[in-house]
Design a protein around this motif. Structure first.
Motif, short mmCIF file in Angstrom:
data_model
loop_
_atom_site.label_atom_id
_atom_site.label_comp_id
_atom_site.label_asym_id
_atom_site.label_seq_id
_atom_site.Cartn_x
_atom_site.Cartn_y
_atom_site.Cartn_z
N MET A 283 0.96 -1.18 -0.02
CA MET A 283 0.07 0.12 -0.12
C MET A 283 0.83 1.17 0.01
O MET A 283 1.81 1.32 0.73
CB MET A 283 -0.90 -0.05 1.17
N GLN A 284 0.52 2.14 -0.97
CA GLN A 284 1.31 3.51 -0.92
C GLN A 284 0.95 4.30 0.13
O GLN A 284 -0.04 4.16 0.56
CB GLN A 284 1.18 4.07 -2.33
N THR A 285 2.06 5.06 0.77
CA THR A 285 1.66 5.83 2.10
C THR A 285 1.13 7.30 1.50
O THR A 285 1.25 7.43 0.33
CB THR A 285 3.41 6.17 2.58
N GLU A 286 0.54 7.81 2.56
CA GLU A 286 -0.15 9.05 2.26
C GLU A 286 1.08 9.97 2.00
O GLU A 286 1.98 9.96 2.34
CB GLU A 286 -0.97 9.65 3.42
N GLY A 287 0.69 10.84 0.91
CA GLY A 287 1.42 11.97 0.43
C GLY A 287 2.53 11.52 -0.52
O GLY A 287 3.45 12.10 -0.96
N ASP B 25 -4.67 -1.41 -5.53
CA ASP B 25 -4.58 -1.61 -4.04
C ASP B 25 -3.24 -0.89 -3.61
O ASP B 25 -3.17 -0.19 -2.75
CB ASP B 25 -4.51 -2.95 -3.45
N THR B 26 -2.33 -0.78 -4.42
CA THR B 26 -1.02 -0.14 -4.17
C THR B 26 -1.32 1.20 -4.11
O THR B 26 -0.67 1.96 -3.24
CB THR B 26 0.15 -0.60 -5.12
N HIS B 27 -2.03 1.71 -5.15
CA HIS B 27 -2.05 3.06 -5.19
C HIS B 27 -3.51 3.83 -4.73
O HIS B 27 -3.48 4.94 -5.17
CB HIS B 27 -1.77 3.64 -6.69
#
Length: 294
Positions: A1-5, A145-147
């Motif tokens: 999962m990509q992080t916020e920001g 899901d990653t992005h």
């Protein structure tokens, strides 16, 4: 999962592309932008975006590249010369196109080592950034899901399936629904307007009626999937009789009847196919007949 920001690049700064970049920047994403006409990036850079001088520079800046340009040929004009720089990146294509073009672009992206999601924006630019607005995506679920966190900055992200053409197919189908509904509303507005009713007075009643119509969709969907259309609410024969009243009222008031006349013709074809005592959902059998004949 990509992080916020997480960092993201936006290629194309027309009205929609600019709205995408604005929403991403507002949600704290490090946003790099590129447009063939550099002046379109000026307002965005004032709010924290970084303008890239070239497409290659823009692609290099972020692991996620979102493209929103005029059409598929324009996309390839921009990306073909820098295709080798896409390796290891994810390309999210929000450019309007056909399901076939989506499949071709997905294959092209894979050939150059990039992950790919095709997308459809179900709003106008002012709606971008609202969680109530749908953004449709198709392609590998793991890539989505990653992005997902980044894509959620644009609107409510809905994954439709792994076939890359699904987002474009849904887009076309939903636009057809929109145009049919809006034209029906405008026809009704013209009809009651002929007697002096304002659109602003008719519309709340129309909106409430559309709530009931949405219930019909929910009822009819299982019938369509089963291919069985019990006429226990209102049959096609009843609908044909009812639409005659609309045609008469509109003709008496000088309102164009092309739309209801087309609908009546379709109902009559449905009756001729043996569905006069079936529910209105049976009209789909006539609509599918062209495909069945191929």
């Amino acid at each position: 999962m990509q992080t916020e920001g997480a960092a993201v690049t936006v290629l194309g700064l027309g009205s929609m592309g600019s709205a995408l970049a604005t929403a991403l920047s507002a949600k704290g994403h490090a946003t790099t932008v590129w447009n063939r006409s550099p002046h379109k990036a000026e307002a965005l850079t004032e709010h924290g975006a970084v303008a890239a001088a070239t497409p290659a520079e823009a692609v290099a800046a972020s692991p996620l590249v979102i493209a929103c340009v005029l059409d598929c040929p324009a996309l390839h004009t921009i990306l073909d010369p820098v295709a080798d720089t896409l390796a290891g990146k994810t390309l999210v294509n929000l450019t309007s196109g056909s399901p076939e073009q989506a499949a071709e672009t997905a294959a092209w992206a894979r050939e150059h080592g990039a992950d790919y999601l095709d997308g459809a924006i179900m709003t106008t630019p002012p709606g971008v950034g609202s969680p109530e607005m749908m953004f449709l995506y198709s392609g590998p679920r793991t890539v989505f899901d990653t992005h997902r966190t980044t894509l959620a900055a644009l609107g409510d992200p809905l994954h439709l399936g792994t076939d890359p053409g699904l987002a474009s197919l849904y887009d076309a189908a939903l636009l057809g629904l929109m145009w049919a509904a809006l034209t029906g509303w405008l026809h009704g507005t013209a009809l009651v307007g002929a007697e002096g009713t304002r659109a602003a007075d008719f519309t709340p009643v129309a909106v409430r009626w559309l709530g009931a119509v949405s219930g019909f969709l929910t009822t009819y969907a299982p019938q369509v999937d089963a291919g069985h259309y019990p006429g226990d609410d209102a049959t096609v024969d009843v609908q044909i009789a009812a639409i005659d009243h609309l045609l008469h009222a509109a003709a008496a008031r000088g309102i164009d009847n092309a739309l209801p006349a087309l609908l009546k013709t379709t109902m009559e074809r449905t009756r001729a196919a043996g569905h006069g005592s079936s529910s209105y959902a049976s009209v789909i059998e006539v609509l599918k007949s062209a495909a069945d004949a191929r």
